[in-house]
Each structure stands twice: as C-alpha cells, then as structure tokens.
Design an enzyme around this catalytic site. Sequence first.
Site, PDB file in Angstrom:
ATOM      1  N   GLU A  36       0.893  -1.177   0.000  1.00 27.45           N
ATOM      2  CA  GLU A  36       0.000   0.000   0.000  1.00 27.45           C
ATOM      3  C   GLU A  36       0.920   1.214   0.000  1.00 27.45           C
ATOM      4  OE1 GLU A  36      -3.126  -0.243  -0.334  1.00 27.45           O
ATOM      5  OE2 GLU A  36      -3.549  -2.301   0.244  1.00 27.45           O
ATOM      6  N   CYS A  74      -2.052   9.020   2.842  1.00 26.08           N
ATOM      7  CA  CYS A  74      -1.733   8.576   1.471  1.00 26.08           C
ATOM      8  C   CYS A  74      -2.806   8.992   0.468  1.00 26.08           C
ATOM      9  CB  CYS A  74      -1.528   7.076   1.455  1.00 26.08           C
ATOM     10  SG  CYS A  74      -2.854   6.223   2.292  1.00 26.08           S
TER      11      CYS A  74
HETATM   12  P1  NDP Z   1       8.569   4.744   4.665  1.00 26.00           P
HETATM   13  O1  NDP Z   1       8.457   3.990   3.401  1.00 26.00           O
HETATM   14  O2  NDP Z   1       9.723   5.631   4.872  1.00 26.00           O
HETATM   15  O3  NDP Z   1       8.572   3.737   5.913  1.00 26.00           O
HETATM   16  C1  NDP Z   1       7.565   2.775   6.066  1.00 26.00           C
HETATM   17  C2  NDP Z   1       8.112   1.606   6.860  1.00 26.00           C
HETATM   18  O4  NDP Z   1       9.104   0.930   6.096  1.00 26.00           O
HETATM   19  C3  NDP Z   1       8.779   2.018   8.166  1.00 26.00           C
HETATM   20  O5  NDP Z   1       8.508   1.045   9.152  1.00 26.00           O
HETATM   21  C4  NDP Z   1      10.260   1.998   7.794  1.00 26.00           C
HETATM   22  O6  NDP Z   1      11.129   1.851   8.892  1.00 26.00           O
HETATM   23  C5  NDP Z   1      10.275   0.780   6.891  1.00 26.00           C
HETATM   24  N1  NDP Z   1      11.449   0.676   6.026  1.00 26.00           N
HETATM   25  C6  NDP Z   1      12.249   1.674   5.558  1.00 26.00           C
HETATM   26  N2  NDP Z   1      13.247   1.146   4.794  1.00 26.00           N
HETATM   27  C7  NDP Z   1      13.063  -0.199   4.788  1.00 26.00           C
HETATM   28  C8  NDP Z   1      13.762  -1.290   4.193  1.00 26.00           C
HETATM   29  N3  NDP Z   1      14.843  -1.111   3.446  1.00 26.00           N
HETATM   30  N4  NDP Z   1      13.305  -2.536   4.394  1.00 26.00           N
HETATM   31  C9  NDP Z   1      12.204  -2.755   5.135  1.00 26.00           C
HETATM   32  N5  NDP Z   1      11.506  -1.759   5.744  1.00 26.00           N
HETATM   33  C10 NDP Z   1      11.931  -0.502   5.571  1.00 26.00           C
HETATM   34  O7  NDP Z   1       7.187   5.533   4.833  1.00 26.00           O
HETATM   35  P2  NDP Z   1       6.742   6.584   5.928  1.00 26.00           P
HETATM   36  O8  NDP Z   1       6.739   5.973   7.295  1.00 26.00           O
HETATM   37  O9  NDP Z   1       7.490   7.843   5.706  1.00 26.00           O
HETATM   38  O10 NDP Z   1       5.197   6.766   5.526  1.00 26.00           O
HETATM   39  C11 NDP Z   1       4.811   7.611   4.508  1.00 26.00           C
HETATM   40  C12 NDP Z   1       4.473   6.856   3.247  1.00 26.00           C
HETATM   41  O11 NDP Z   1       3.491   5.863   3.498  1.00 26.00           O
HETATM   42  C13 NDP Z   1       3.870   7.771   2.191  1.00 26.00           C
HETATM   43  O12 NDP Z   1       4.453   7.520   0.948  1.00 26.00           O
HETATM   44  C14 NDP Z   1       2.404   7.357   2.191  1.00 26.00           C
HETATM   45  O13 NDP Z   1       1.741   7.600   0.981  1.00 26.00           O
HETATM   46  C15 NDP Z   1       2.482   5.910   2.493  1.00 26.00           C
HETATM   47  N6  NDP Z   1       1.188   5.434   2.985  1.00 26.00           N
HETATM   48  C16 NDP Z   1       0.400   4.672   2.165  1.00 26.00           C
HETATM   49  C17 NDP Z   1      -0.853   4.265   2.574  1.00 26.00           C
HETATM   50  C18 NDP Z   1      -1.702   3.367   1.734  1.00 26.00           C
HETATM   51  O14 NDP Z   1      -2.582   2.732   2.294  1.00 26.00           O
HETATM   52  N7  NDP Z   1      -1.490   3.271   0.437  1.00 26.00           N
HETATM   53  C19 NDP Z   1      -1.396   4.684   3.871  1.00 26.00           C
HETATM   54  C20 NDP Z   1      -0.477   5.451   4.647  1.00 26.00           C
HETATM   55  C21 NDP Z   1       0.770   5.826   4.200  1.00 26.00           C
HETATM   56  P3  NDP Z   1      11.810   3.154   9.570  1.00 26.00           P
HETATM   57  O15 NDP Z   1      10.684   3.972  10.118  1.00 26.00           O
HETATM   58  O16 NDP Z   1      12.662   2.549  10.610  1.00 26.00           O
HETATM   59  O17 NDP Z   1      12.564   3.858   8.493  1.00 26.00           O
END
Ligand code: NDP
Length: 480
Positions: A253, A287
Amino acid sequence: MQPDSDLKALYVGGEWVQTPDVHRIYNKYTGELFVQISKAGTKEKDMAIEAAQRAMRQSEFGPAQRFQVLHRAHELLLERLEEFAACIAQEGGKPIADARTEVNRSALVFLLSAQEAAKIAGEIVPTQVAPNVNIGPRLIYTIKKPIGIVCAISPFNFPLNLVVHKVAPALAAGNPVIIKPASDTAYSALLLCELLEQAGLPKGYVSCLVGSGSTLGDELLTDPRIRKYTFTGSPEVGKHIHRTVGMRKVTLELGSNSATIVHKDANVEKAAARLARMAFAHAGQICISVQRIFVHRDVEQRFMEAFLANTAKLKVGDPMDPDTVVGPMISEKEAVRIEGWVDEAVKAGASIVTGGKRDKNVYYPTVLTNVCRGMKVIDEEAFAPVVSISPYNDIEEAVQLVNDSKYGLQAGVFTNSISLAHRIPYLLEVGGVIINDTSSFRADQMPYGGVKESGIGKEGPAFAIEEMLETVTVAVNLEE
Ligand code: NDP
C-alpha cells in the site's frame, strides 16, 4: 504486561525483552523525549521467528479462539481509547480529535476481523460444466490454510490503525505476525502487543521489533522463514521490498498524489468545505490526502472563495488542543523539504494563494494555482498540507488530468449527475472512486488499495485475510 521501567521492552514471542540498544521517540510538537524503547537486532528477530514457528506447531488457535481474542481486543481498545489516542497524538503529532478517530477505527478493524475469522471457508468447484469433457464422478473443493509467518511493516502516519489492518487479518487467518513499526511512532505498536496479550493471544502469535528499516527491515525481508509481507509506506521502499522478497507473497500500500474533481453540477459549497478539511487533515500526511483539485471553469471562482474561507478557519498548532485540525509534520526535515518544493514551483510559475509559511515542523495550509506537470508538488507525493487548484473545460479533460500521474490510489468526484457518477469509475485509473466526497474517504471494511505505483493488493479485513491464506484444492475421485 510491559514491565515498569523507563526503558520500554520489546515484545518478542510472548515475552517482554530488554536490549542494551536504546531507541528514542520524541513528542513531535514539543520536541521533548516521549519514550525510550529497546532496539531489536538479529537475536530478537530470530527469537520472534522461532517463537512463531513453535506457536504454529504447538498452539491450538482455531477460528473460535481467533474470534474470541480479536473480539476481546476490540473491547479492550475501546476501554483504553484515551491512552492510545494520547500516544498517537504525542509520538505522531496527530491532532487529538483525529487520534481518537484512529483508535475507534482500529477497534472496528478488530471487530470486522473477528467476524471474518468465523467465516473462513473454501468452496465447491462445479464439475459438470461441458458435455464434451467428462471427468467422471468427482468432487472438487478448496480448503483455506494459514499462509505462515506474516511480516507487517508500517508507516508513521497511522501508527495504530495501519498496524491493526495487518495484524488483525493475519491473526484472523491463523498466522503469527511480526510487526516492524515505523521508528518515529513505534510505541503505539508496542502498546498494541500489550493489549493483545491482555486479550489472551497465545504466545508467539505476535512480536514487535523496533529498529531501523534499512538494517532490521532488510534482515526481515531476506529471512526465508517469513511467508508473506504486508507493507504500507513510501513507493521507494515498497519497490525495494518487491525486488527483495522474490517469489513470496506481498501486499504493498504505497503513496499517491490524489486528485478530486469538482464538476459544474456539484454542490460547490459543500465540496469546498469538505475538501479544505481533507486536504490539510494530519498536515496532509495521509496517502489519500487531496493534493490536486480540478474544478470546472464555470464554478472555479465560487469554489475558490468557499475553499479559502474554509481553509482560513482551520486551527493550526498543538495536536493536544481538541480544536486543532492541522498539527506539525513528522519532522522539521520534512517541513523544510516541502517548503523547498513550493519555492521551486513558484520559481517555475506557480502562485501561492494562501500559506507558504513554516514554523519549525509546522507548515501552514498552502494553496497553489497556475501549476503544471514538471513541478514536484504535482508529479510527486507531497505528503504535506499543500494543495493545488486547477480549472478544466470538460469532463474528458478532467479525467485526463487525474490519470496523468504515475500513481493511482483513489480519486474523488463531486457531481449531481447520476450518469457521470456511474460512468466515471470506468474512466479513472485508480483503485477507488469516491463520489460526492474527496479522495480521502476510507471505510475500514471496504477493499482498499491502488494501481500503478500506488501498490499491489487490497486491504480491508475480508480482502487482506484472503491474501493471507493458502488455497489448497482437493479433488476426490468418487468411483468405487
Ligand atoms: P517509509 O516507506 O519511509 O517507511 C515505512 C516503513 O518501512 C517504516 O517502518 C520503515 O522503517 C520501513 N522501512 C524503511 N526502509 C526499509 C527497508 N529497506 N526494508 C524494510 N523496511 C523498511 O514511509 P513513511 O513511514 O514515511 O510513511 C509515509 C508513506 O506511506 C507515504 O508515501 C504514504 O503515501 C504511504 N502510505 C500509504 C498508505 C496506503 O494505504 N497506500 C497509507 C499510509 C501511508 P523506519 O521507520 O525505521 O525507516
């Protein structure tokens, strides 16, 4: 229960575990230290996976027990609503009124998942389908089995509900789940583990590992004992996950630059009020937040006046104030990032109608006009309280403007034409079309997920559960 200590423990395979590494979470508005949590490493990851494997082998966790645990979690979450809402508001900077809504929605997701747990069943496959292919007397049917260990990776913006949208369906389907919450907002997920323990979840069925995405996240992605990944977050990380997990199942997502159309036959004032609220809710860090508004030229002026009047009423600031609508962004870095994007758009010809102002990590609701492709505020996901308003001449042009995007999560359409309302979902390249509301509408029970770079697969308990089950076919030869 979580042991009483200043350093919060991780929940690993049913045990509260402290480690020497400390992760600090700060209050996003005051900047004060909110909580300190132990950090997970390879050892805790292995403990969580081994406990999950043991749980699948040894624990009795059938549909009736799943129903009971999930239903109890629903009740407990409602009882502890204020505690969870305060946590979300402090660690995530979400206005407290919206944080309460998030907890209520999460409780609903538990309830929906409990109901689904009791309904999981295969189906009979009809065999007498064509006269010229005779397969003899056979009974063919399917059964549904848990897929195995699920890894849930969640973002910062809904630190509870987007965790529950993964954990509750995984448990309803009978799978153990390992949560890797966003580092900025990880405490809500740990509180959730405490609640699931209280609800009677057998040991090993849930673990929460706090640690950085790039190190711990990658260790989880490359562990072959995990059978399914369910991720909400940025498109960049989503693509990395897709490349890394190979043949294993994945739900992604991801982001969007969502659009909403206001047609000339719409209730313009109602549309303007709703759009002003939803373009800036949670500082645009949703999002499906409204980022691009397309308004029919005939009603553009009326819409703009009403939209600006509604925007001016939005209270900006302290998320703990019950009247606040627009709180801080997740970090100053992110606020500086969007400030740069707006400045760049202005240099390329865009106009700021209101906003464009920053105070540390608070970015004021900002309305842009005269925007075009090539500007980041249009092409990329803003994830900030910034919206653009552009006119269109006819509905074909509006459809083309919405579709001219690499993303396709949801779109809103305000219209009073019955035929347009039913025709336009076939024309828009998105996973959900919202008629007479904004792109930001989501009911937790509906299938939810995007097309193009907005993701793969659907959430919503009934649909997520399906993606967390293995369908096994049984074909019985009935001949003596
Ligand atoms: P990120 O993609 O930065 O992080 C999401 C998660 O992924 C965090 O737990 C992060 O950990 C983890 N992560 C980061 N790098 C890796 C990796 N290499 N391997 C595995 N996991 C990893 O997103 P944000 O938290 O900044 O959230 C914002 C984004 O989420 C926006 O793009 C938004 O559109 C999307 N979103 C989509 C939704 C949907 O339903 N389509 C709903 C809500 C949000 P860490 O925090 O430790 O970096």
